[in-house]
Design a protein around this motif. Structure first.
Motif, mmCIF file in Angstrom:
data_model
loop_
_atom_site.group_PDB
_atom_site.id
_atom_site.type_symbol
_atom_site.label_atom_id
_atom_site.label_comp_id
_atom_site.label_asym_id
_atom_site.label_seq_id
_atom_site.Cartn_x
_atom_site.Cartn_y
_atom_site.Cartn_z
ATOM 1 N N GLY A 104 40.357 28.794 25.954
ATOM 2 C CA GLY A 104 41.761 28.690 25.565
ATOM 3 C C GLY A 104 42.729 28.909 26.703
ATOM 4 N N VAL A 105 42.319 28.539 27.913
ATOM 5 C CA VAL A 105 43.130 28.733 29.112
ATOM 6 C C VAL A 105 43.314 27.386 29.795
ATOM 7 N N SER A 106 44.553 27.038 30.109
ATOM 8 C CA SER A 106 44.802 25.771 30.798
ATOM 9 C C SER A 106 44.597 25.946 32.305
ATOM 10 N N ASP A 107 44.354 24.830 32.975
ATOM 11 C CA ASP A 107 44.187 24.879 34.431
ATOM 12 C C ASP A 107 45.430 25.432 35.143
ATOM 13 N N PRO A 108 46.654 25.030 34.747
ATOM 14 C CA PRO A 108 47.836 25.623 35.397
ATOM 15 C C PRO A 108 47.932 27.134 35.193
ATOM 16 N N GLU A 109 47.603 27.613 33.988
ATOM 17 C CA GLU A 109 47.608 29.062 33.749
ATOM 18 C C GLU A 109 46.585 29.758 34.638
ATOM 19 N N LEU A 110 45.440 29.151 34.780
ATOM 20 C CA LEU A 110 44.383 29.726 35.602
ATOM 21 C C LEU A 110 44.806 29.811 37.064
ATOM 22 N N LEU A 111 45.501 28.785 37.554
ATOM 23 C CA LEU A 111 45.991 28.812 38.935
ATOM 24 C C LEU A 111 47.014 29.925 39.139
ATOM 25 N N VAL A 112 47.959 30.059 38.215
ATOM 26 C CA VAL A 112 48.968 31.118 38.309
ATOM 27 C C VAL A 112 48.291 32.485 38.267
ATOM 28 N N ALA A 113 47.359 32.657 37.335
ATOM 29 C CA ALA A 113 46.663 33.939 37.190
ATOM 30 C C ALA A 113 45.889 34.294 38.462
ATOM 31 N N GLY A 114 45.203 33.318 39.031
ATOM 32 C CA GLY A 114 44.455 33.566 40.266
ATOM 33 C C GLY A 114 45.365 33.945 41.417
ATOM 34 N N ASP A 115 46.492 33.244 41.526
ATOM 35 C CA ASP A 115 47.439 33.551 42.610
ATOM 36 C C ASP A 115 48.014 34.950 42.478
ATOM 37 N N VAL A 116 48.458 35.321 41.269
ATOM 38 C CA VAL A 116 49.068 36.640 41.114
ATOM 39 C C VAL A 116 48.007 37.745 41.203
ATOM 40 N N ALA A 117 46.780 37.465 40.783
ATOM 41 C CA ALA A 117 45.704 38.453 40.946
ATOM 42 C C ALA A 117 45.456 38.713 42.428
ATOM 43 N N ASP A 118 45.489 37.663 43.241
ATOM 44 C CA ASP A 118 45.337 37.832 44.693
ATOM 45 C C ASP A 118 46.462 38.694 45.262
ATOM 46 N N VAL A 119 47.684 38.463 44.782
ATOM 47 C CA VAL A 119 48.830 39.258 45.249
ATOM 48 C C VAL A 119 48.665 40.716 44.825
ATOM 49 N N ILE A 120 48.295 40.936 43.569
ATOM 50 C CA ILE A 120 48.095 42.306 43.084
ATOM 51 C C ILE A 120 47.008 42.999 43.894
ATOM 52 N N ASN A 121 45.888 42.321 44.090
ATOM 53 C CA ASN A 121 44.794 42.913 44.855
ATOM 54 C C ASN A 121 45.227 43.266 46.268
ATOM 55 N N ALA A 122 45.959 42.375 46.919
ATOM 56 C CA ALA A 122 46.420 42.639 48.287
ATOM 57 C C ALA A 122 47.402 43.814 48.316
ATOM 58 N N CYS A 123 48.340 43.846 47.378
ATOM 59 C CA CYS A 123 49.328 44.938 47.331
ATOM 60 C C CYS A 123 48.656 46.272 47.034
ATOM 61 N N MET A 124 47.737 46.277 46.080
ATOM 62 C CA MET A 124 47.046 47.514 45.722
ATOM 63 C C MET A 124 46.138 47.984 46.853
ATOM 64 N N THR A 125 45.451 47.060 47.509
ATOM 65 C CA THR A 125 44.595 47.432 48.634
ATOM 66 C C THR A 125 45.424 48.043 49.747
ATOM 67 N N SER A 126 46.565 47.442 50.026
ATOM 68 C CA SER A 126 47.455 47.972 51.054
ATOM 69 C C SER A 126 47.945 49.371 50.681
ATOM 70 N N ALA A 127 48.345 49.550 49.429
ATOM 71 C CA ALA A 127 48.831 50.855 48.977
ATOM 72 C C ALA A 127 47.713 51.899 49.015
ATOM 73 N N LEU A 128 46.500 51.504 48.645
ATOM 74 C CA LEU A 128 45.372 52.437 48.678
ATOM 75 C C LEU A 128 45.016 52.840 50.100
ATOM 76 N N GLU A 129 45.159 51.921 51.052
ATOM 77 C CA GLU A 129 44.869 52.241 52.454
ATOM 78 C C GLU A 129 45.841 53.281 52.994
ATOM 79 N N GLU A 130 47.056 53.297 52.447
ATOM 80 C CA GLU A 130 48.074 54.231 52.913
ATOM 81 C C GLU A 130 48.067 55.543 52.132
ATOM 82 N N THR A 131 47.161 55.684 51.187
ATOM 83 C CA THR A 131 47.104 56.857 50.327
ATOM 84 C C THR A 131 45.867 57.677 50.654
ATOM 85 N N VAL A 132 46.035 58.975 50.685
ATOM 86 C CA VAL A 132 44.901 59.873 50.861
ATOM 87 C C VAL A 132 44.262 60.070 49.494
ATOM 88 N N THR A 133 42.996 59.718 49.390
ATOM 89 C CA THR A 133 42.290 59.849 48.119
ATOM 90 C C THR A 133 41.400 61.081 48.176
#
Length: 128
Positions: free
Chosen positions: A31-60
């Protein structure tokens, strides 16, 4: 946020998106269209990059972390699309037409919580 749980949710989201991308007739099967899948993949990449960057700057030093994440201000609609695609993909996984297993309930609810936090903290709030 619980660090290990976030990583599990991120990994599962990536697996669902990867399988949906490789699935033929994805609209019929999930039940997912190809355009929705492209948008989802793009924003997931952005989220992953932003979260990875934030985690690198955080002491865990413990099991939880507090992150200050820089994220594109106009991304709320795309995050809602990601939510829809992952929910549909997870539902399809529960029914069996996908090879990826459905997310365990705690992983699914954490992933939804992360997306809720992103959308509600961005201008143009689209998720109640």
């Amino acid at each position: 946020m619980p660090y290990i749980l976030f990583l599990a949710a991120q990994q599962h989201g990536d697996e669902i998106l990867r399988e949906l991308t490789l699935t033929t007739h994805v609209e019929e099967r999930a039940g997912v269209s190809d355009p929705e899948l492209l948008v989802a993949g793009d924003v997931a990449d952005v989220i992953n990059a932003c979260m990875t960057s934030a985690l690198e700057e955080t002491v865990t030093g413990g099991p939880t972390v507090t992150l200050d994440v820089a994220f594109p201000l106009d991304a709320a609609p795309a995050v809602d699309t990601l939510r829809h695609v992952c929910e549909q993909g997870d539902a399809a996984a529960q029914l069996g037409p996908l090879l990826t297993l459905p997310a365990p309930p705690h992983v699914r609810s954490h992933f939804q919580w992360v997306l809720d936090q992103l959308v509600t903290q961005l201008p143009g709030d689209t998720f109640p």
